[in-house]
Design a protein around this motif. Structure first.
Motif, PDB file in Angstrom:
ATOM      1  N   ILE A 405       0.838  -1.209   0.000  1.00 18.43           N
ATOM      2  CA  ILE A 405       0.000   0.000   0.000  1.00 18.43           C
ATOM      3  C   ILE A 405       0.870   1.255   0.000  1.00 18.43           C
ATOM      4  O   ILE A 405       0.557   2.250  -0.669  1.00 18.43           O
ATOM      5  CB  ILE A 405      -0.960  -0.030   1.200  1.00 18.43           C
ATOM      6  CG1 ILE A 405      -2.006  -1.132   0.976  1.00 18.43           C
ATOM      7  CG2 ILE A 405      -1.644   1.324   1.398  1.00 18.43           C
ATOM      8  CD1 ILE A 405      -2.955  -1.334   2.125  1.00 18.43           C
ATOM      9  N   GLU A 406       1.983   1.200   0.706  1.00 17.14           N
ATOM     10  CA  GLU A 406       2.905   2.333   0.735  1.00 17.14           C
ATOM     11  C   GLU A 406       3.412   2.661  -0.668  1.00 17.14           C
ATOM     12  O   GLU A 406       3.635   3.839  -1.008  1.00 17.14           O
ATOM     13  CB  GLU A 406       4.077   2.007   1.662  1.00 17.14           C
ATOM     14  CG  GLU A 406       5.012   3.160   1.923  1.00 17.14           C
ATOM     15  CD  GLU A 406       6.111   2.788   2.905  1.00 17.14           C
ATOM     16  OE1 GLU A 406       6.437   3.629   3.764  1.00 17.14           O
ATOM     17  OE2 GLU A 406       6.631   1.653   2.807  1.00 17.14           O
ATOM     18  N   ALA A 407       3.567   1.636  -1.508  1.00 14.28           N
ATOM     19  CA  ALA A 407       4.013   1.856  -2.892  1.00 14.28           C
ATOM     20  C   ALA A 407       2.956   2.572  -3.732  1.00 14.28           C
ATOM     21  O   ALA A 407       3.241   3.016  -4.848  1.00 14.28           O
ATOM     22  CB  ALA A 407       4.376   0.512  -3.534  1.00 14.28           C
ATOM     23  N   CYS A 408       1.735   2.678  -3.209  1.00 10.37           N
ATOM     24  CA  CYS A 408       0.643   3.374  -3.900  1.00 10.37           C
ATOM     25  C   CYS A 408       0.329   4.723  -3.266  1.00 10.37           C
ATOM     26  O   CYS A 408      -0.703   5.331  -3.558  1.00 10.37           O
ATOM     27  CB  CYS A 408      -0.627   2.513  -3.887  1.00 10.37           C
ATOM     28  SG  CYS A 408      -0.445   0.831  -4.488  1.00 10.37           S
ATOM     29  N   VAL A 441       2.007  -4.151  -7.933  1.00 12.59           N
ATOM     30  CA  VAL A 441       2.981  -4.237  -6.843  1.00 12.59           C
ATOM     31  C   VAL A 441       2.941  -5.620  -6.193  1.00 12.59           C
ATOM     32  O   VAL A 441       3.983  -6.248  -5.968  1.00 12.59           O
ATOM     33  CB  VAL A 441       2.707  -3.141  -5.783  1.00 12.59           C
ATOM     34  CG1 VAL A 441       3.571  -3.371  -4.542  1.00 12.59           C
ATOM     35  CG2 VAL A 441       2.971  -1.761  -6.353  1.00 12.59           C
ATOM     36  N   VAL A 442       1.744  -6.102  -5.912  1.00 14.72           N
ATOM     37  CA  VAL A 442       1.623  -7.417  -5.272  1.00 14.72           C
ATOM     38  C   VAL A 442       2.130  -8.507  -6.207  1.00 14.72           C
ATOM     39  O   VAL A 442       2.855  -9.423  -5.787  1.00 14.72           O
ATOM     40  CB  VAL A 442       0.165  -7.682  -4.848  1.00 14.72           C
ATOM     41  CG1 VAL A 442       0.008  -9.125  -4.350  1.00 14.72           C
ATOM     42  CG2 VAL A 442      -0.263  -6.709  -3.754  1.00 14.72           C
ATOM     43  N   SER A 443       1.781  -8.428  -7.479  1.00 19.35           N
ATOM     44  CA  SER A 443       2.214  -9.448  -8.448  1.00 19.35           C
ATOM     45  C   SER A 443       3.729  -9.550  -8.520  1.00 19.35           C
ATOM     46  O   SER A 443       4.288 -10.634  -8.708  1.00 19.35           O
ATOM     47  CB  SER A 443       1.651  -9.125  -9.838  1.00 19.35           C
ATOM     48  OG  SER A 443       0.247  -9.212  -9.842  1.00 19.35           O
ATOM     49  N   GLU A 444       4.399  -8.406  -8.365  1.00 24.85           N
ATOM     50  CA  GLU A 444       5.855  -8.388  -8.470  1.00 24.85           C
ATOM     51  C   GLU A 444       6.554  -8.830  -7.183  1.00 24.85           C
ATOM     52  O   GLU A 444       7.724  -9.203  -7.216  1.00 24.85           O
ATOM     53  CB  GLU A 444       6.322  -6.969  -8.830  1.00 24.85           C
ATOM     54  CG  GLU A 444       5.950  -6.554 -10.247  1.00 24.85           C
ATOM     55  CD  GLU A 444       6.234  -5.076 -10.495  1.00 24.85           C
ATOM     56  OE1 GLU A 444       6.763  -4.404  -9.570  1.00 24.85           O
ATOM     57  OE2 GLU A 444       5.921  -4.595 -11.605  1.00 24.85           O
ATOM     58  N   THR A 445       5.845  -8.784  -6.074  1.00 22.36           N
ATOM     59  CA  THR A 445       6.517  -9.027  -4.787  1.00 22.36           C
ATOM     60  C   THR A 445       6.041 -10.259  -4.031  1.00 22.36           C
ATOM     61  O   THR A 445       6.733 -10.720  -3.120  1.00 22.36           O
ATOM     62  CB  THR A 445       6.350  -7.793  -3.862  1.00 22.36           C
ATOM     63  OG1 THR A 445       4.953  -7.491  -3.723  1.00 22.36           O
ATOM     64  CG2 THR A 445       7.069  -6.584  -4.440  1.00 22.36           C
ATOM     65  N   ILE A 446       4.885 -10.797  -4.370  1.00 20.46           N
ATOM     66  CA  ILE A 446       4.389 -11.957  -3.632  1.00 20.46           C
ATOM     67  C   ILE A 446       4.937 -13.245  -4.243  1.00 20.46           C
ATOM     68  O   ILE A 446       5.056 -13.364  -5.472  1.00 20.46           O
ATOM     69  CB  ILE A 446       2.839 -11.972  -3.607  1.00 20.46           C
ATOM     70  CG1 ILE A 446       2.326 -12.915  -2.511  1.00 20.46           C
ATOM     71  CG2 ILE A 446       2.258 -12.342  -4.970  1.00 20.46           C
ATOM     72  CD1 ILE A 446       0.843 -12.741  -2.213  1.00 20.46           C
ATOM     73  N   ARG A 447       5.323 -14.178  -3.393  1.00 29.41           N
ATOM     74  CA  ARG A 447       5.826 -15.464  -3.864  1.00 29.41           C
ATOM     75  C   ARG A 447       4.657 -16.412  -4.155  1.00 29.41           C
ATOM     76  O   ARG A 447       3.614 -16.329  -3.495  1.00 29.41           O
ATOM     77  CB  ARG A 447       6.743 -16.106  -2.828  1.00 29.41           C
ATOM     78  CG  ARG A 447       7.952 -15.282  -2.436  1.00 29.41           C
ATOM     79  CD  ARG A 447       8.943 -16.136  -1.640  1.00 29.41           C
ATOM     80  NE  ARG A 447       8.283 -16.868  -0.570  1.00 29.41           N
ATOM     81  CZ  ARG A 447       8.136 -16.415   0.678  1.00 29.41           C
ATOM     82  NH1 ARG A 447       8.586 -15.202   0.997  1.00 29.41           N
ATOM     83  NH2 ARG A 447       7.543 -17.142   1.594  1.00 29.41           N
ATOM     84  N   PRO A 448       4.818 -17.337  -5.101  1.00 36.56           N
ATOM     85  CA  PRO A 448       3.734 -18.285  -5.402  1.00 36.56           C
ATOM     86  C   PRO A 448       3.270 -19.069  -4.176  1.00 36.56           C
ATOM     87  O   PRO A 448       2.081 -19.312  -4.004  1.00 36.56           O
ATOM     88  CB  PRO A 448       4.370 -19.216  -6.452  1.00 36.56           C
ATOM     89  CG  PRO A 448       5.409 -18.378  -7.122  1.00 36.56           C
ATOM     90  CD  PRO A 448       5.949 -17.481  -6.043  1.00 36.56           C
TER      91      PRO A 448
END
Length: 571
Positions: A405-408, A441-448
């Motif tokens: 959220i901070e990235a937004c 942001v989530v797609s780039e940072t969350i692991r599968p």
């Protein structure tokens, strides 16, 4: 939904062996201690024997000297003091704690809870204006304020000073307050970084007692409020929090304050031992409901009451608010799930963001939690509020939602929160951009693996090891909570004894009676929502179970039972 079983590895076998010998707890429980960062016999003693003497020196917290000195000065000069806090459980218990303690030694004191819908989260200009009108010269803000740079400056210009007691992550700049007490300040060396907001208020009063030579027993009588905040705000129950939670639970069970006693009464929990879970699912929601449906001020009025009849009447009103809250929660969750029926995880999105302007602001956080449970993705639920859009966000295990959220933040008017829960406000025209940015942001940072529900398993054991002596020592690990969750065990290759069956109105649950091939011991268990597996179990097929161990209330012959979290059939 398929779940991963993640079995914790042995971290230090030498220390495990040493701790296993401590009061003969055995190797399994020795391993559990190491997993909870207990590294010595002395630390084991502290873990198993909570003592308020082991609390940290409050003056290790940055700004404590200034905060305590300012309160002493305000009391000496008979200044008007306002205790200000958020409208959730942590905020209202914080205000009740500090107000109840200080009113015994200072009469020029009042409290203030902002209106969730009119003022929103945190310190408000309206609250500051009202304080100035009443000639308040000092506001003690609890569970909020660490980012209120402009509002604290606005108050200073009106002759009102602030002491901030917060536990949220600070921004780039701290407010120009008399003191900003927050263990998450980068320049604060306080050892316990995960205090609740009420916990920070408690430390301030602990420092005040030391400075003024006041018997700390006068403060410790409010530990029941502290444990309610710790449990409801889901902070880690380790270290100093564990001491506060353990001693607070004792107070809650043995001699709760008048307000909490009345909540226990209307919750139907009189006469039994209360646990952290009871606070989370029974006490906390009722306190929260006041701020969600009516006013958080009502919750504080109840928590500071010394009149049993008055408190019982107020608790019945708050209980009615909770019933209204549950209806709203149920209806909005159903509507949200219907909206998401065609939005399955297979569509490739890693997040869920929903906006409905009519949804009740007071329950969108609960709805976000429900959606996260159902779809297991970082989730934001948004609704309209006074020309703006406000939202609550919830995360999945192991993923830092706050940083996403901070990235937004350039799209937001305001935001704050923790790793797993956050709140935000934005303009209506930024909704679309926020949805896409948050997804990216989530797609780039969350692991599968973080997108698959995980059950963390503490140890593998056999059914024959589950004895009354083992369980007696296991109970010493309470109180359970984040950082010290109820231990989960795995047993492989168990069999139906022949008497397992389905139970429940829809025959949806499994009532199990199980044995191992190596032991004749029968162990019973319950597996909620697993009734569909009965046929395979009845085919004498071996299966693996992961579970927690509970006391059985209804069966004297089998005093322990397993709460089975998941079942997998052996290869």
């Amino acid at each position: 939904m398929e779940k991963r079983w993640s079995i914790k590895e042995h971290s230090d076998t030498d220390i495990e062996a040493e701790l296993s010998a401590y009061e003969n707890i055995g190797p399994i429980l020795g391993k559990l201690l190491v997993q909870r960062d207990v590294r010595s016999i002395e630390e084991a003693r502290t873990f198993f024997n909570s003592s308020l003497d082991d609390l940290f020196d409050p003056f290790l917290m940055k700004g404590m000297e200034e905060a305590v000195d300012r309160i002493v000065e305000a009391i000496k000069n008979q200044e008007n003091i306002l205790i200000y806090g958020d409208y959730d459980v942590d905020g209202t218990t914080s205000v009740a704690l500090v107000y109840s303690f200080l009113r015994e030694i200072h009469s020029s004191i009042d409290f203030y809870i902002p209106d969730r819908y009119d003022e929103g989260y945190g310190i408000s200009y309206k609250g500051i204006d009202l304080a100035a009108e009443k000639s308040v010269t000092l506001i003690v803000a609890l569970d909020c304020g660490i980012k209120a740079v402009d509002k604290v400056e606005y108050a200073r210009n009106k002759g009102v000073e602030f002491i901030i007691c917060d536990h949220h992550t600070p921004g780039d700049y701290l407010p120009d307050a008399v003191a900003c007490l927050d263990p998450k300040r980068p320049d604060c060396g306080y050892p316990e970084k995960n205090l609740s907001g009420c916990g920070v208020g408690f430390k301030m009063l602990q420092g005040f007692c030391e400075k003024e030579g006041i018997n700390k027993e006068k403060l410790y009588q409010y530990l029941d409020l502290v444990v309610v905040s710790i449990a409801s705000d889901i902070v880690p129950i380790i270290g100093e929090n564990r001491i506060l939670a353990d001693m607070g639970l004792r107070k809650l069970n043995e001699d709760p304050g008048t307000g909490l006693k009345s909540i226990i009464r209307v919750s139907g929990m009189q006469g039994r031992e209360l646990t952290i879970s009871d606070i989370i699912f029974k006490i906390g929601p009722r306190i929260n409901a006041a701020g969600r449906i009516e006013s958080g001020k009502d919750a504080v009025q109840l928590l500071v009451s010394n009149d049993e009849n008055q408190a019982y009447g107020m608790s019945r009103t708050i209980n009615a608010c909770n019933e209204t809250r549950k209806d709203l929660d149920r209806n909005i969750t159903k509507e949200a799930l219907n909206l998401l029926q065609s939005d399955k995880p297979g569509n490739g999105r890693k997040t869920t963001v929903l906006f409905q302007p009519e949804w009740h602001k007071g329950v969108i956080g609960i709805v976000a939690s429900r959606l996260t449970e159902s779809y297991y993705r970082p989730t934001v639920v948004l609704t309209a509020s006074k020309g703006m859009v406000t939202g609550s966000a919830r995360s999945v295990d192991g993923y830092d939602l706050y940083h996403a959220i901070e990235a937004c933040q350039d799209l937001l008017e305001n935001f704050g929160g923790h790793t797993y829960a956050a709140g935000l406000t934005l303009k209506p025209e930024n909704i679309g951009a926020f949805i896409e940015r948050f997804e990216n942001v989530v797609s780039e940072t969350i692991r599968p693996d973080q997108m698959i529900p995980q059950i963390e398993v503490d140890a593998e054991i056999s059914l024959s090891e589950i004895t009354s002596g083992f369980f007696k020592n296991l109970k010493r690990f309470r109180p359970y909570g984040p950082g010290n969750l109820k231990p989960v065990f795995v047993t492989h290759n168990v069999y139906d004894f022949g008497t397992s069956k389905v139970v429940g109105k829809e025959k949806e649950h499994l009532k199990l009676e199980m044995i191992e091939s190596t032991s004749p011991t029968i162990v019973k268990g319950i597996a909620f929502g697993k009734g569909h597996l009965l046929k395979q179990i009845k085919e004498s097929q071996p299966f693996d179970i992961c579970y927690t161990i509970e006391e059985s209330v209804y069966d004297d012959h089998l005093p322990l039972q397993l709460m089975v979290k998941d079942i997998k059939f052996s290869e």
